[in-house]
Design an enzyme around this catalytic site. Structure first.
Site, PDB file in Angstrom:
ATOM      1  N   SER A 123     -15.837   2.028   0.618  1.00 38.46           N
ATOM      2  CA  SER A 123     -15.549   0.603   0.405  1.00 38.46           C
ATOM      3  C   SER A 123     -16.519  -0.313   1.125  1.00 38.46           C
ATOM      4  CB  SER A 123     -14.135   0.320   0.925  1.00 38.46           C
ATOM      5  OG  SER A 123     -13.920  -1.064   1.064  1.00 38.46           O
ATOM      6  N   GLU A 125     -15.586  -2.762   2.616  1.00 38.20           N
ATOM      7  CA  GLU A 125     -14.914  -3.133   3.870  1.00 38.20           C
ATOM      8  C   GLU A 125     -15.563  -2.421   5.062  1.00 38.20           C
ATOM      9  OE1 GLU A 125     -11.856  -4.916   5.148  1.00 38.20           O
ATOM     10  OE2 GLU A 125     -12.720  -6.125   3.557  1.00 38.20           O
ATOM     11  N   TYR A 147      -7.894  -0.419   8.020  1.00 36.33           N
ATOM     12  CA  TYR A 147      -8.300   0.126   6.717  1.00 36.33           C
ATOM     13  C   TYR A 147      -9.803   0.424   6.718  1.00 36.33           C
ATOM     14  CZ  TYR A 147      -9.716   0.090   1.795  1.00 36.33           C
ATOM     15  OH  TYR A 147     -10.289   0.396   0.583  1.00 36.33           O
TER      16      TYR A 147
HETATM   17  P1  NAP Z   1      -4.597   1.076  -5.800  1.00 33.99           P
HETATM   18  O1  NAP Z   1      -4.401   0.374  -7.102  1.00 33.99           O
HETATM   19  O2  NAP Z   1      -3.890   0.578  -4.597  1.00 33.99           O
HETATM   20  O3  NAP Z   1      -4.166   2.621  -6.040  1.00 33.99           O
HETATM   21  C1  NAP Z   1      -3.986   3.487  -4.945  1.00 33.99           C
HETATM   22  C2  NAP Z   1      -3.542   4.837  -5.470  1.00 33.99           C
HETATM   23  O4  NAP Z   1      -3.360   5.746  -4.366  1.00 33.99           O
HETATM   24  C3  NAP Z   1      -2.204   4.811  -6.227  1.00 33.99           C
HETATM   25  O5  NAP Z   1      -2.298   5.677  -7.335  1.00 33.99           O
HETATM   26  C4  NAP Z   1      -1.235   5.389  -5.194  1.00 33.99           C
HETATM   27  O6  NAP Z   1      -0.101   5.994  -5.753  1.00 33.99           O
HETATM   28  C5  NAP Z   1      -2.114   6.448  -4.539  1.00 33.99           C
HETATM   29  N1  NAP Z   1      -1.594   6.907  -3.251  1.00 33.99           N
HETATM   30  C6  NAP Z   1      -1.366   6.147  -2.163  1.00 33.99           C
HETATM   31  N2  NAP Z   1      -0.890   6.920  -1.172  1.00 33.99           N
HETATM   32  C7  NAP Z   1      -0.817   8.200  -1.646  1.00 33.99           C
HETATM   33  C8  NAP Z   1      -0.407   9.445  -1.109  1.00 33.99           C
HETATM   34  N3  NAP Z   1       0.052   9.551   0.150  1.00 33.99           N
HETATM   35  N4  NAP Z   1      -0.469  10.556  -1.870  1.00 33.99           N
HETATM   36  C9  NAP Z   1      -0.914  10.464  -3.150  1.00 33.99           C
HETATM   37  N5  NAP Z   1      -1.319   9.313  -3.719  1.00 33.99           N
HETATM   38  C10 NAP Z   1      -1.262   8.192  -2.977  1.00 33.99           C
HETATM   39  O7  NAP Z   1      -6.142   1.172  -5.438  1.00 33.99           O
HETATM   40  P2  NAP Z   1      -7.444   0.942  -6.377  1.00 33.99           P
HETATM   41  O8  NAP Z   1      -7.789  -0.496  -6.360  1.00 33.99           O
HETATM   42  O9  NAP Z   1      -7.273   1.657  -7.642  1.00 33.99           O
HETATM   43  O10 NAP Z   1      -8.551   1.667  -5.490  1.00 33.99           O
HETATM   44  C11 NAP Z   1      -8.828   3.054  -5.651  1.00 33.99           C
HETATM   45  C12 NAP Z   1      -9.541   3.550  -4.406  1.00 33.99           C
HETATM   46  O11 NAP Z   1     -10.763   2.848  -4.237  1.00 33.99           O
HETATM   47  C13 NAP Z   1      -8.779   3.373  -3.101  1.00 33.99           C
HETATM   48  O12 NAP Z   1      -9.110   4.467  -2.265  1.00 33.99           O
HETATM   49  C14 NAP Z   1      -9.345   2.096  -2.519  1.00 33.99           C
HETATM   50  O13 NAP Z   1      -9.189   2.066  -1.121  1.00 33.99           O
HETATM   51  C15 NAP Z   1     -10.787   2.234  -2.949  1.00 33.99           C
HETATM   52  N6  NAP Z   1     -11.553   0.988  -3.134  1.00 33.99           N
HETATM   53  C16 NAP Z   1     -11.046   0.018  -3.946  1.00 33.99           C
HETATM   54  C17 NAP Z   1     -11.796  -1.122  -4.168  1.00 33.99           C
HETATM   55  C18 NAP Z   1     -11.290  -2.222  -5.076  1.00 33.99           C
HETATM   56  O14 NAP Z   1     -11.836  -3.328  -4.996  1.00 33.99           O
HETATM   57  N7  NAP Z   1     -10.314  -1.944  -5.930  1.00 33.99           N
HETATM   58  C19 NAP Z   1     -13.054  -1.259  -3.549  1.00 33.99           C
HETATM   59  C20 NAP Z   1     -13.533  -0.232  -2.748  1.00 33.99           C
HETATM   60  C21 NAP Z   1     -12.776   0.901  -2.556  1.00 33.99           C
HETATM   61  P3  NAP Z   1       1.288   5.189  -6.005  1.00 33.99           P
HETATM   62  O15 NAP Z   1       1.168   4.629  -7.405  1.00 33.99           O
HETATM   63  O16 NAP Z   1       2.298   6.266  -5.875  1.00 33.99           O
HETATM   64  O17 NAP Z   1       1.379   4.116  -4.967  1.00 33.99           O
HETATM   65  N1  GDD Z   2      -4.576 -10.572  -0.291  1.00 33.03           N
HETATM   66  C1  GDD Z   2      -4.794 -11.847   0.037  1.00 33.03           C
HETATM   67  N2  GDD Z   2      -3.761 -12.755  -0.068  1.00 33.03           N
HETATM   68  N3  GDD Z   2      -6.019 -12.206   0.459  1.00 33.03           N
HETATM   69  C2  GDD Z   2      -6.223 -13.514   0.756  1.00 33.03           C
HETATM   70  C3  GDD Z   2      -5.214 -14.479   0.646  1.00 33.03           C
HETATM   71  C4  GDD Z   2      -3.918 -14.078   0.228  1.00 33.03           C
HETATM   72  O1  GDD Z   2      -2.981 -14.862   0.118  1.00 33.03           O
HETATM   73  N4  GDD Z   2      -5.740 -15.687   0.994  1.00 33.03           N
HETATM   74  C5  GDD Z   2      -7.020 -15.482   1.290  1.00 33.03           C
HETATM   75  N5  GDD Z   2      -7.324 -14.166   1.168  1.00 33.03           N
HETATM   76  C6  GDD Z   2      -8.621 -13.554   1.455  1.00 33.03           C
HETATM   77  C7  GDD Z   2      -8.550 -12.380   2.443  1.00 33.03           C
HETATM   78  O2  GDD Z   2      -8.439 -12.876   3.782  1.00 33.03           O
HETATM   79  C8  GDD Z   2      -9.864 -11.687   2.142  1.00 33.03           C
HETATM   80  O3  GDD Z   2     -10.907 -12.292   2.872  1.00 33.03           O
HETATM   81  C9  GDD Z   2     -10.095 -11.964   0.647  1.00 33.03           C
HETATM   82  O4  GDD Z   2      -9.157 -12.981   0.274  1.00 33.03           O
HETATM   83  C10 GDD Z   2      -9.889 -10.759  -0.255  1.00 33.03           C
HETATM   84  O5  GDD Z   2      -8.654 -10.154   0.042  1.00 33.03           O
HETATM   85  P1  GDD Z   2      -8.026  -8.997  -0.877  1.00 33.03           P
HETATM   86  O6  GDD Z   2      -8.001  -9.431  -2.284  1.00 33.03           O
HETATM   87  O7  GDD Z   2      -6.740  -8.574  -0.246  1.00 33.03           O
HETATM   88  O8  GDD Z   2      -9.122  -7.837  -0.832  1.00 33.03           O
HETATM   89  P2  GDD Z   2      -9.976  -7.213   0.373  1.00 33.03           P
HETATM   90  O9  GDD Z   2     -11.385  -7.718   0.202  1.00 33.03           O
HETATM   91  O10 GDD Z   2      -9.327  -7.411   1.677  1.00 33.03           O
HETATM   92  O11 GDD Z   2      -9.898  -5.646   0.048  1.00 33.03           O
HETATM   93  C11 GDD Z   2     -10.125  -5.170  -1.294  1.00 33.03           C
HETATM   94  O12 GDD Z   2     -11.484  -4.881  -1.465  1.00 33.03           O
HETATM   95  C12 GDD Z   2     -11.995  -3.827  -0.648  1.00 33.03           C
HETATM   96  C13 GDD Z   2     -13.483  -3.688  -0.973  1.00 33.03           C
HETATM   97  O13 GDD Z   2     -14.219  -4.612  -0.228  1.00 33.03           O
HETATM   98  C14 GDD Z   2      -9.242  -3.928  -1.490  1.00 33.03           C
HETATM   99  O14 GDD Z   2      -9.294  -3.540  -2.839  1.00 33.03           O
HETATM  100  C15 GDD Z   2      -9.723  -2.767  -0.646  1.00 33.03           C
HETATM  101  O15 GDD Z   2      -8.993  -1.594  -0.972  1.00 33.03           O
HETATM  102  C16 GDD Z   2     -11.216  -2.546  -0.941  1.00 33.03           C
HETATM  103  O16 GDD Z   2     -11.722  -1.482  -0.186  1.00 33.03           O
END
Ligand code: NAP
Ligand code: GDD
Length: 321
Positions: A123, A125, A147
């Site tokens: 990520s 992050e 995280y």
């Molecule tokens: P998400 O929608 O939150 O999905 C997370 C998945 O992990 C769900 O299927 C959840 O299952 C499963 N899970 C959580 N805990 C588990 C456990 N103990 N055992 C088995 N399965 C478990 O996340 P996403 O946005 O698709 O992201 C996919 C991956 O990419 C994550 O690792 C996230 O950290 C990473 N990532 C995401 C982003 C982004 O912007 N989306 C960016 C960078 C990295 P349940 O349905 O049962 O909860």
């Molecule tokens: N969630 C949330 N809710 N975020 C807020 C809010 C609010 O009400 N108001 C402002 N924010 C700001 C957060 O402080 C952060 O700076 C930004 O919006 C994005 O927050 P999120 O959408 O929660 O995503 P994230 O960037 O913290 O994390 C996501 O992206 C990562 C990749 O950079 C997640 O998908 C992570 O799993 C992923 O790794």
């Protein structure tokens, strides 16, 4: 026919990846954790085309058994506790899932299917309090949340298993990617859902935290294609995946409310509750390595992504009315 094993298949990325792999002719096996309900809403349209197996990131035996029985050609480790804010209230659980869970999956592969290819969901992050801008593969990590710290561990254990045991294991350092399937707690979906509800008179204000944080937001459907491309390489390597553009949360609000001819200033209120103990202020990718070596480029620009998400939420609320 190739077999792919996906942990996190019920999540946003898992659902798009399953679609992509099915379209390519893969046998798709998805790991789900045991629950008293079956909340498979993102893959409801796929359940009769994928195999679902039960295992948990906390449980080594179940993971090793699933890999042994499935004998996948490719393993996509997407499961994690993925919500940054929750990682401060559940830091130990986040470490167990998001950090040690990766080691458990790598151990399962090493023991049960060492010739498989492994993708780890790293990520942006991990860059946290960024050392340089834009962020590239060589940028040092400085995570700002439990995280982010857990993801740094997951990243390095993947590199370590590649170098120690000669496994085909890669990390994709993905910047934020969104879609109509994004969880409702993430800021983009929280905004587009609220815009739809406000437009339809179901809600009157939207409470957010830091409006100045900047993110590199792309479309999730594009990003799962990058994951697949990484596992088709001759040699394993790590990649940054993002659009190279950055926008603030405030700019996302302007675009989302603007999509339905509303002014966000009339509805958005700031609330201390949504500020974080430590913030990631600015993320923007340099995706040039992915462009050159994977032939990957994003296809959905920011304005189109916002419109797509608002339109989907409007349609969702309008349907039952
Ligand atoms: P998400 O929608 O939150 O999905 C997370 C998945 O992990 C769900 O299927 C959840 O299952 C499963 N899970 C959580 N805990 C588990 C456990 N103990 N055992 C088995 N399965 C478990 O996340 P996403 O946005 O698709 O992201 C996919 C991956 O990419 C994550 O690792 C996230 O950290 C990473 N990532 C995401 C982003 C982004 O912007 N989306 C960016 C960078 C990295 P349940 O349905 O049962 O909860
Ligand atoms: N969630 C949330 N809710 N975020 C807020 C809010 C609010 O009400 N108001 C402002 N924010 C700001 C957060 O402080 C952060 O700076 C930004 O919006 C994005 O927050 P999120 O959408 O929660 O995503 P994230 O960037 O913290 O994390 C996501 O992206 C990562 C990749 O950079 C997640 O998908 C992570 O799993 C992923 O790794």
């Amino acid at each position: 026919m190739k077999t792919a094993l996906i942990t996190g298949i019920t999540g946003q990325d898992g659902s798009y990846l399953a679609e992509l792999l099915l379209a390519k002719g893969y046998r798709v096996v998805g790991v789900v954790r045991r629950s008293s309900t079956t909340p498979y809403e993102r893959i409801a349209h796929l359940v009769d085309r994928v195999e679902l197996v039960s295992a948990d990131l906390l449980d080594q035996t179940s993971l090793t058994d699933v890999v042994h029985e499935t004998q996948p050609h490719e393993i996509y480790n997407l499961a994690a506790q993925s919500f940054v804010q929750t990682s401060w209230t559940q830091p130990v659980l986040t470490g167990e899932f998001t950090a040690l869970g990766v080691t458990r999956m790598l151990e399962a592969m090493r023991k049960a299917a060492p010739k498989s290819r492994f993708y780890q969901a790293s990520s942006s992050e991990q860059f946290g309090k960024v050392i340089e801008t834009p962020q590239r593969e060589s940028t040092p990590f400085y995570p700002r949340s439990p995280y982010g710290v857990a993801k740094v561990y997951g990243h390095w254990i993947t590199v370590n298993y590649r170098e120690s045991f000669n496994l085909f294991a890669v990390s994709g350092i993905l910047f934020n990617h969104e879609s109509p399937r994004r969880g409702l707690e993430f800021v983009t979906r929280k905004i587009t859902d609220a815009v739809a509800r406000i437009k339809l008179g179901l809600q009157h204000e939207l409470r957010l935290g830091n409006l100045e944080a900047r993110r590199d937001w792309g479309f999730a459907g594009d990003y799962v294609d990058a994951m697949w491309r990484m596992l088709q390489l001759d040699e394993p390597d790590d990649f940054v995946i993002g659009t190279g553009e950055t926008y603030s949360v405030r700019e996302f609000c302007i675009a989302a409310f603007g999509a339905v001819d509303l002014d966000y200033r009339d509805y958005v209120r700031q609330d201390e509750k949504f500020f974080r103990p430590a913030e990631v202020d600015l993320l923007v990718a340099d995706p040039s390595k992915a462009e050159q070596k994977l032939g990957w480029t994003p296809t959905v620009p920011f304005a189109e992504l916002v419109r797509m998400m608002v339109a989907a939420d409007l349609a969702r609320y309008e349907r039952p009315r």
